[in-house]
Motif scaffolding. Sequence first.
Motif: not given
Length: 377
Positions: A178-199
Amino acid sequence: MSKRDYYEVLGVARDASEEDLKKAYRRCAMKYHPDRNPGDHEAEVRFKECKEAYEVLSDGGKRRLYDQHGHAAFEHGMGGGNAGPGFGGADMGDIFGDIFGNIFGGGGGRGGPRRGADVGYVMELDLEEAVSGVEKRIEIPTLAECGDCDGTGSEDRKLETCSTCHGRGQVRFQRGIFSMQQPCPHCHGRGKTIANPCKTCHGNGRIEEEKVLSVKIPAGVDSGDRIRLAGEGEAGPAGAPAGDLYVEVRVRPHDIFERDGDDLHCEVPIRISQAALGDTVRVPTLGGEAEIRIPAETQTGKVFRLRDKGVKSVRSRAPGDLYCKVVVETPVNLTQEQRDLLDKFEATFTGENARRHSPRSSTFLDGVKGFWDRMVS
């Protein structure tokens, strides 16, 4: 254990069209998906069974082989190297995105953040409030969009494409056939990453807060009815749309009335003299008072119907009825004079005269006598 017939698994006829197969698979997958049945091994097996059946029947070549040879077409390699279930065929990712996008968080299956979670709230109402309608203010704990970063989670509002999923928000992996898919563990399903998180929100894009809302409850609601307030649920991550708020109505038990759909029921106690001689009694309704005429010789349990004195629900055009069941009450706390009068009254019930005035009692006694006669014989 032998495999079940693929058509039986999906619950379709052997001449089912492609659209029929797809609809059947969606129903099956939604019912048995592991996210909806956590820890249920049988549901997981059924889910895999549905997927395997659809992979075969949705592919024209595989379906022809299966129709001719059944499961043996794939167990013994009759279909060639790519003929077996789990290889080639339909893009299951597309179907999963369509089916589960809204059920399990929504929106995240095809790249992009999921919509916010729906929120449930139980509102208790008095019967009078449910019948006439009311407006209530409620407070609900929820996740709201962070105002300092506009919900992006980024201090400078800059987002970068995730290098793991390349912006899709999900990653594929192989589990056996079976070919499965799951939310990306790196971006948690956002598709985007944050370099400078909001405080303020620490990169989440959402903060916990108490939301105060005014909810209008329409007239005629009943326990179990739900009112949907679109967009009043939890804010979505990374600026995604908010979920919805569902207000479920629960009507408190009433001191007098019991509701049954559009109808109301109540008990009306009357004195023995009223039941015997007849009378007119006043009874409560949701709109005030009404009168019912008690005929002479009324027995306890007699039900009187008052038309249109029930409930006009949110689904009906006309109100229901009010059913009043009279209950003949045994007098208590009698004075000596009242006792003497009852003794004189009781003395009049002798011999056949008593049977004439108490038909139910006479019928009961006849039944008891017949019962004992049968037991003796």
